[in-house]
Design a protein around this motif. Structure first.
Motif, PDB file in Angstrom:
ATOM      1  N   PHE A  46      -3.802  -2.806  -4.887  1.00 23.28           N
ATOM      2  CA  PHE A  46      -3.133  -1.516  -5.031  1.00 23.28           C
ATOM      3  C   PHE A  46      -1.607  -1.666  -4.944  1.00 23.28           C
ATOM      4  N   GLY A  47      -0.934  -0.982  -5.849  1.00 24.73           N
ATOM      5  CA  GLY A  47       0.523  -1.016  -5.868  1.00 24.73           C
ATOM      6  C   GLY A  47       1.077  -1.923  -6.950  1.00 24.73           C
ATOM      7  N   THR A  48       0.240  -2.779  -7.531  1.00 21.83           N
ATOM      8  CA  THR A  48       0.745  -3.705  -8.547  1.00 21.83           C
ATOM      9  C   THR A  48       0.597  -3.141  -9.957  1.00 21.83           C
ATOM     10  N   GLY A  49      -0.168  -2.073 -10.114  1.00 25.70           N
ATOM     11  CA  GLY A  49      -0.379  -1.499 -11.441  1.00 25.70           C
ATOM     12  C   GLY A  49       0.632  -0.411 -11.734  1.00 25.70           C
ATOM     13  N   TYR A  50       0.292   0.414 -12.676  1.00 28.47           N
ATOM     14  CA  TYR A  50       1.244   1.440 -13.088  1.00 28.47           C
ATOM     15  C   TYR A  50       0.718   2.844 -12.822  1.00 28.47           C
ATOM     16  N   SER A  51      -0.260   2.942 -11.944  1.00 27.62           N
ATOM     17  CA  SER A  51      -0.894   4.237 -11.751  1.00 27.62           C
ATOM     18  C   SER A  51       0.050   5.217 -11.079  1.00 27.62           C
ATOM     19  N   SER A  52      -0.067   6.465 -11.467  1.00 24.16           N
ATOM     20  CA  SER A  52       0.672   7.481 -10.740  1.00 24.16           C
ATOM     21  C   SER A  52      -0.175   7.844  -9.532  1.00 24.16           C
ATOM     22  N   LEU A  53       0.485   8.071  -8.442  1.00 26.54           N
ATOM     23  CA  LEU A  53      -0.239   8.310  -7.201  1.00 26.54           C
ATOM     24  C   LEU A  53      -1.043   9.602  -7.276  1.00 26.54           C
ATOM     25  N   ALA A  54      -0.489  10.598  -7.971  1.00 32.19           N
ATOM     26  CA  ALA A  54      -1.173  11.886  -8.082  1.00 32.19           C
ATOM     27  C   ALA A  54      -2.518  11.731  -8.794  1.00 32.19           C
ATOM     28  N   TYR A  55      -2.525  10.781  -9.718  1.00 29.04           N
ATOM     29  CA  TYR A  55      -3.702  10.475 -10.512  1.00 29.04           C
ATOM     30  C   TYR A  55      -4.868  10.027  -9.648  1.00 29.04           C
ATOM     31  N   LEU A  56      -4.517   9.330  -8.605  1.00 26.88           N
ATOM     32  CA  LEU A  56      -5.502   8.649  -7.762  1.00 26.88           C
ATOM     33  C   LEU A  56      -6.541   9.600  -7.191  1.00 26.88           C
ATOM     34  N   LYS A  57      -6.124  10.809  -6.923  1.00 28.40           N
ATOM     35  CA  LYS A  57      -7.038  11.721  -6.238  1.00 28.40           C
ATOM     36  C   LYS A  57      -8.197  12.170  -7.137  1.00 28.40           C
ATOM     37  N   ARG A  58      -8.062  11.923  -8.427  1.00 33.67           N
ATOM     38  CA  ARG A  58      -9.154  12.268  -9.347  1.00 33.67           C
ATOM     39  C   ARG A  58     -10.317  11.286  -9.250  1.00 33.67           C
ATOM     40  N   PHE A  59     -10.065  10.123  -8.680  1.00 26.53           N
ATOM     41  CA  PHE A  59     -11.096   9.087  -8.682  1.00 26.53           C
ATOM     42  C   PHE A  59     -11.876   9.059  -7.372  1.00 26.53           C
ATOM     43  N   PRO A  60     -13.200   8.935  -7.470  1.00 22.76           N
ATOM     44  CA  PRO A  60     -14.031   8.911  -6.260  1.00 22.76           C
ATOM     45  C   PRO A  60     -13.996   7.540  -5.577  1.00 22.76           C
ATOM     46  N   ILE A  61     -12.904   7.270  -4.886  1.00 20.40           N
ATOM     47  CA  ILE A  61     -12.660   5.954  -4.299  1.00 20.40           C
ATOM     48  C   ILE A  61     -12.776   6.046  -2.774  1.00 20.40           C
ATOM     49  N   ASP A  62     -13.378   5.032  -2.166  1.00 23.34           N
ATOM     50  CA  ASP A  62     -13.534   5.007  -0.713  1.00 23.34           C
ATOM     51  C   ASP A  62     -12.406   4.267  -0.009  1.00 23.34           C
ATOM     52  N   ARG A  63     -11.798   3.311  -0.717  1.00 22.03           N
ATOM     53  CA  ARG A  63     -10.912   2.391  -0.029  1.00 22.03           C
ATOM     54  C   ARG A  63      -9.811   1.859  -0.936  1.00 22.03           C
ATOM     55  N   LEU A  64      -8.627   1.671  -0.365  1.00 26.07           N
ATOM     56  CA  LEU A  64      -7.526   1.014  -1.082  1.00 26.07           C
ATOM     57  C   LEU A  64      -7.290  -0.350  -0.461  1.00 26.07           C
ATOM     58  N   LYS A  65      -7.073  -1.342  -1.304  1.00 32.64           N
ATOM     59  CA  LYS A  65      -6.670  -2.652  -0.813  1.00 32.64           C
ATOM     60  C   LYS A  65      -5.203  -2.855  -1.162  1.00 32.64           C
ATOM     61  N   ILE A  66      -4.370  -2.889  -0.151  1.00 29.27           N
ATOM     62  CA  ILE A  66      -2.933  -3.073  -0.370  1.00 29.27           C
ATOM     63  C   ILE A  66      -2.679  -4.521  -0.755  1.00 29.27           C
ATOM     64  N   ASP A  67      -2.042  -4.719  -1.891  1.00 35.30           N
ATOM     65  CA  ASP A  67      -1.800  -6.064  -2.396  1.00 35.30           C
ATOM     66  C   ASP A  67      -0.948  -6.882  -1.421  1.00 35.30           C
ATOM     67  N   ARG A  68      -1.204  -8.181  -1.429  1.00 31.18           N
ATOM     68  CA  ARG A  68      -0.531  -9.005  -0.431  1.00 31.18           C
ATOM     69  C   ARG A  68       0.984  -9.116  -0.622  1.00 31.18           C
ATOM     70  N   SER A  69       1.475  -8.795  -1.820  1.00 28.85           N
ATOM     71  CA  SER A  69       2.929  -8.833  -2.012  1.00 28.85           C
ATOM     72  C   SER A  69       3.617  -7.807  -1.091  1.00 28.85           C
ATOM     73  N   PHE A  70       2.944  -6.691  -0.821  1.00 24.52           N
ATOM     74  CA  PHE A  70       3.528  -5.678   0.070  1.00 24.52           C
ATOM     75  C   PHE A  70       3.424  -6.097   1.532  1.00 24.52           C
ATOM     76  N   VAL A  71       2.337  -6.782   1.841  1.00 25.38           N
ATOM     77  CA  VAL A  71       2.163  -7.277   3.213  1.00 25.38           C
ATOM     78  C   VAL A  71       3.218  -8.340   3.507  1.00 25.38           C
ATOM     79  N   ARG A  72       3.488  -9.182   2.514  1.00 19.89           N
ATOM     80  CA  ARG A  72       4.504 -10.226   2.663  1.00 19.89           C
ATOM     81  C   ARG A  72       5.881  -9.617   2.921  1.00 19.89           C
ATOM     82  N   ASP A  73       6.163  -8.497   2.261  1.00 19.60           N
ATOM     83  CA  ASP A  73       7.476  -7.857   2.395  1.00 19.60           C
ATOM     84  C   ASP A  73       7.629  -7.032   3.671  1.00 19.60           C
ATOM     85  N   LEU A  74       6.540  -6.920   4.420  1.00 17.53           N
ATOM     86  CA  LEU A  74       6.562  -6.099   5.638  1.00 17.53           C
ATOM     87  C   LEU A  74       7.715  -6.448   6.554  1.00 17.53           C
ATOM     88  N   GLY A  75       7.835  -7.748   6.818  1.00 16.84           N
ATOM     89  CA  GLY A  75       8.841  -8.179   7.774  1.00 16.84           C
ATOM     90  C   GLY A  75      10.194  -8.429   7.125  1.00 16.84           C
TER      91      GLY A  75
END
Ligand code: C2E
Ligand code: CA
Ligand code: CA
Ligand code: CA
Length: 282
Positions: A184-213
């Motif tokens: 999640f976060g590496t594609g081009y999806s609009s966040l508002a769009y996301l709520k239309r999909f019946p999704i249980d879980r997001l996996k935050i891509d590791r590039s964002f975890v790496r940038d945490l610190g």
């Protein structure tokens, strides 16, 4: 290399020729790998950030070719382009569901919770007309508890063909399966769009975890993703967690699960089973 339009010939550089030849060879070997039994699943554990308990595993494909172990980053794109991902993906689904079923028995015997099995589904596999049939057949053949299975789909696969995708997702959830958005976060999806999909879980891509610190912005993005997911009633897994400091940040922000070398590497089935026994027995 140049791509010329019209009647002009396409000009190949020697480098491109070598690349294409290599790719064709890879494809030829890949097409035999299934029959030769050269694929194997590794399993990477996911940990609940709040209880510290093992929550489940992600199945990750490995190819034991004659000349050594080939990683999925090298062969999955080739399998995807050639269509080989459809039979390969079916094998992955069957194998992972069998394993999930075996681990269910073990967890029950040890009195532990149902370990989740997360399975990667490629866009082409998801969009294939036979996909739902395959899923039903695999559930039946393995008699796995569908609530144990989580299908990981990337943003790209979700956002194309939105209406058909939503219908298919709804069908999968009616079967009792769970759905996660991978990378999640590496594609081009609009966040508002996301709520239309019946999704249980997001996996935050590791590039964002790496940038945490790294800087305040990196931290703000990860934090916003967690809040967004929760506001849409989804749970969150952070991928590629390598350091204790990252886990601490994520826990503070309410992230639900983590996956990464800090907790466990992808392991062959024997070692993953030993890890499950140790964690549930503890
Ligand atoms: P992915 O789904 O994002 O899987 C996570 C990748 O991150 C795995 O790479 C895993 O080994 C790696 N990883 C996990 N923890 C850490 C960490 O702490 N640090 C770092 N640097 N890396 C970590 P892997 O196994 O090489 O797989 C690469 C990709 O290949 C996967 O990315 C997935 O997109 C694809 N893939 C793997 N297995 C399958 C499969 O069965 N089917 C399909 N369609 N794709 C698969
Ligand atoms: Ca994945
Ligand atoms: Ca991922
Ligand atoms: Ca990935």
């Amino acid at each position: 290399a140049q791509r010329l339009s019209g009647n002009s010939a396409v000009v190949f550089t020697p480098h491109l020729m070598a690349d294409q030849q290599e790719r064709l060879q890879l494809e030829a070997r890949l097409s035999q790998a299934l029959d030769r039994g050269e694929f194997e699943l590794f399993y990477q554990a996911q940990c609940d950030l709040h209880t510290g308990r093992l929550a489940g595993f992600e199945a990750l494909l490995r190819w034991r070719a004659a000349d050594g172990l080939v990683g999925p980053d090298r062969f999955i794109p080739v399998a995807e382009d050639s269509g080989l991902i459809v039979p390969i993906g079916r094998w992955v689904l069957l194998q992972a569901c069998r394993q999930a079923s075996a681990w269910h028995e073990r967890a029950r015997a040890l009195g532990g919770p149902l370990p989740v099995m997360a399975i990667n589904i490629s866009p082409r596999q998801f969009q294939h007309p036979d996909f739902m049939t395959t899923v039903r057949e695999v559930l039946k053949a393995t008699s796995v508890d569908p609530r144990q299975i989580e299908l990981e789909i990337t943003e790209g696969a979700v956002m194309d063909h939105a209406d058909a995708t939503i219908a298919k997702m709804a069908e999968l959830r009616e079967l009792g399966l769970h759905l996660a958005i991978d990378d999640f976060g590496t594609g081009y999806s609009s966040l508002a769009y996301l709520k239309r999909f019946p999704i249980d879980r997001l996996k935050i891509d590791r590039s964002f975890v790496r940038d945490l610190g790294v800087d305040a912005q990196g931290a703000a993005i990860a934090r916003a993703m967690i809040q967004l997911a929760h506001s849409l009633d989804m749970t969150v897994v952070a991928e590629g967690v390598e350091e204790e400091a990252q886990a601490d940040c994520l826990r503070t922000w309410g992230c639900d699960l983590m996956q990464g070398y800090l907790y466990a590497r992808p392991l062959p089935v024997g070692e993953a089973t030993a890890l499950l026994d140790a964690k549930l027995g503890a």
